[in-house]
Design an enzyme around this catalytic site. Structure first.
Site, PDB file in Angstrom:
ATOM      1  N   HIS A 181      38.161  37.114  33.529  1.00 43.68           N
ATOM      2  CA  HIS A 181      39.177  37.265  32.040  1.00 43.68           C
ATOM      3  C   HIS A 181      39.967  35.948  32.337  1.00 43.68           C
ATOM      4  O   HIS A 181      39.905  34.853  31.362  1.00 43.68           O
ATOM      5  CB  HIS A 181      39.903  38.173  31.783  1.00 43.68           C
ATOM      6  CG  HIS A 181      38.806  39.676  31.545  1.00 43.68           C
ATOM      7  ND1 HIS A 181      38.696  40.580  32.188  1.00 43.68           N
ATOM      8  CD2 HIS A 181      38.683  39.949  30.677  1.00 43.68           C
ATOM      9  CE1 HIS A 181      38.253  41.749  31.608  1.00 43.68           C
ATOM     10  NE2 HIS A 181      38.371  41.254  30.582  1.00 43.68           N
ATOM     11  N   ASP A 249      28.914  39.418  30.318  1.00 43.29           N
ATOM     12  CA  ASP A 249      30.399  40.152  30.011  1.00 43.29           C
ATOM     13  C   ASP A 249      30.611  38.916  28.445  1.00 43.29           C
ATOM     14  O   ASP A 249      30.150  38.148  27.974  1.00 43.29           O
ATOM     15  CB  ASP A 249      30.726  39.814  31.100  1.00 43.29           C
ATOM     16  CG  ASP A 249      32.300  40.654  30.794  1.00 43.29           C
ATOM     17  OD1 ASP A 249      32.430  41.276  29.611  1.00 43.29           O
ATOM     18  OD2 ASP A 249      32.626  40.782  32.068  1.00 43.29           O
TER      19      ASP A 249
END
Length: 457
Positions: A181, A249
């Site tokens: 992230h 993702d």
């Protein structure tokens, strides 16, 4: 009218509100079919059901509505209250494949009732690195054979309920020490390490009938994200014989945006062979426009061949979900209990402010569990210097492990650590591992602490 699926159908949009975006009907007319539900979209289960119904009305019968409902610490349906499911860490700890299959079926039935047809679960990563900041108890464990067994069971139960599963994060996010992230994690040992220690759960999930596989943002040694790798897509198709959907993702993650825009990444992802490019929770019209401009620069014959293959897989997935699978009367239940040791019956209970990661978001942890104060990790030694004994509740993480490493032996012996994840080493303190902080663990921990308090009286 556009064809059933076009290149816009391959962009998985996200939005930040709890209401249907005003422009979704217009986007659907241009070809948009896919959306992801995030925690910030959810107020309650009933509100979510209404929102999904509105999304289906806007996007049409071919809509792919996805969600991250892993159970345990990562939940979206129960984002405001904590998951009703104990999660992979606890299931792996129990090592009861039948219980894992039952949980998969109940999760699938819940999503099917809400109108969601694709779940970004289960996590097929093998958590081989205890310093991993983003997987931890989201994994079924540290041994790939055990993880593979539970992956197959969860997939079989979930798919039987009529909702697609997604194996993530291929080719394996378990042996990293950074969070994708935030940055692009490098895998020690590269692809060879993953092939030796991490691929079995993905193979097991494919054999069990998983509908989709999510590609991770990882660096295998060349500095490039695996999610944008045609070689990884080819490996999935040819070596693992996977014929379902391949999805990235989220492309708004730091692993991607540190080197390119979301739109650029989406083009690379589609060209690499991803059927769906997940754009993240706040898709803008500017990102869609930039994507279309960049896509128009790709040679027409390349665009057509690429889109034809993806359209076939998208159509096959949607058509396979067109009939209802009704599973009723199942509710999750677990036999979870914790015991506070006698030496800590009069101890104060503190909660260490150990933070979280973006996958978990702002969902509550150990909701309803009584604690006297919240402290910062760096104050732990000071607290122990002032206390005879102390119970500390934590999610773990680098700052907490560093604080534990600074304790003297006498200080550590006065500490009972209750952690959602196993520490990376023995710090000399007494330890309870809960394998997650969802509602089942919260209730069990609250009960244990209540018994402690009643014994004081």
């Amino acid at each position: 009218m556009p064809e059933r699926f076009n290149v816009l159908s391959r962009l998985m949009l996200g939005f930040s509100d709890r209401n249907l975006p005003a422009d979704y009907a217009e986007l659907a007319a241009k070809g948009v079919r896919s959306v992801v539900i995030y925690g910030e979209n959810v107020e309650s289960e009933s509100q979510l059901e209404h929102l999904v119904s509105e999304l289906r009305g806007a996007l049409g019968p071919d809509a792919i509505i996805a969600i991250d409902e892993e159970g345990g610490d990562v939940t979206r349906v129960d984002y405001q209250v904590g998951s009703r499911f104990a999660g992979n860490g606890w299931l792996g700890h129990l090592d009861d494949a039948a219980l894992t299959r039952r949980d998969g079926e109940i999760v699938g039935a819940l999503l099917q009732r809400l109108g969601i047809n694709l779940n970004f679960a289960p996590v097929a990563d093998v958590n081989t690195n205890p310093l991993n900041p983003v997987i931890g108890n989201r994994s079924f464990g540290t041994d790939q054979s055990g993880v593979a067994r539970h992956i197959a069971s969860f997939v079989e139960g979930h798919e039987a309920a009529g909702v697609g599963t997604t194996l993530k994060h291929f080719p394996g996010h378990g042996n990293v020490v950074s969070d994708s992230h935030l940055t692009l994690p490098k895998v020690p040992g590269g692809l060879a390490d993953l092939e030796n220690h991490h691929l079995e759960p993905f193979k097991s999930g494919v054999s069990a009938g998983a509908s989709a596989v999510m590609l991770a943002h990882l660096d295998l040694g060349d500095g490039q994200p695996t999610s944008l790798s045609a070689a990884l897509v080819t490996k999935l198709r040819e070596e693992l014989r996977f014929e379902g959907l391949i999805v990235t993702d989220a492309l708004d993650m730091g692993a991607i945006t540190q080197s390119m825009s979301i739109a650029q990444a989406a083009v690379y992802a589609v060209l690499a062979g991803n059927d769906l490019a997940c754009l993240g929770p706040r898709t803008t019209s500017e990102t869609i426009a930039e994507f279309l401009e960049l896509w128009s620069e790709v040679p027409a014959e390349v665009r057509e061949e690429n889109q034809e293959a993806a359209s076939r897989r998208l159509q096959a997935f949607v058509d396979s979900r067109s009939h209802k699978h009704l599973v009723a009367g199942l509710v999750p239940s677990y036999d979870i209990s914790f015991e506070i040791p006698a030496d800590f019956q009069s101890a104060e209970v503190v909660r260490i402010n150990s933070g979280t990661n973006p996958a978990v978001g702002e969902a509550p942890w150990f909701a309803g569990v009584h604690f006297d104060r919240e402290i910062e990790p760096e104050s732990l030694a000071h607290e122990l210097a002032e206390a005879k004994t102390l119970i500390a509740i934590t999610r773990g993480g680098e700052l907490v492990w560093e604080a534990l490493a600074q304790l003297t032996d006498p200080e550590a012996k006065r500490l009972l650590l209750i952690s959602t994840d196993a520490p990376p080493k023995d710090y000399g303190c007494q330890l309870i591992i809960t394998y997650g902080s969802a509602q089942p663990q919260s209730l069990a921990l609250s009960s244990a602490l209540t018994r402690k308090e009643s014994q004081i009286v």
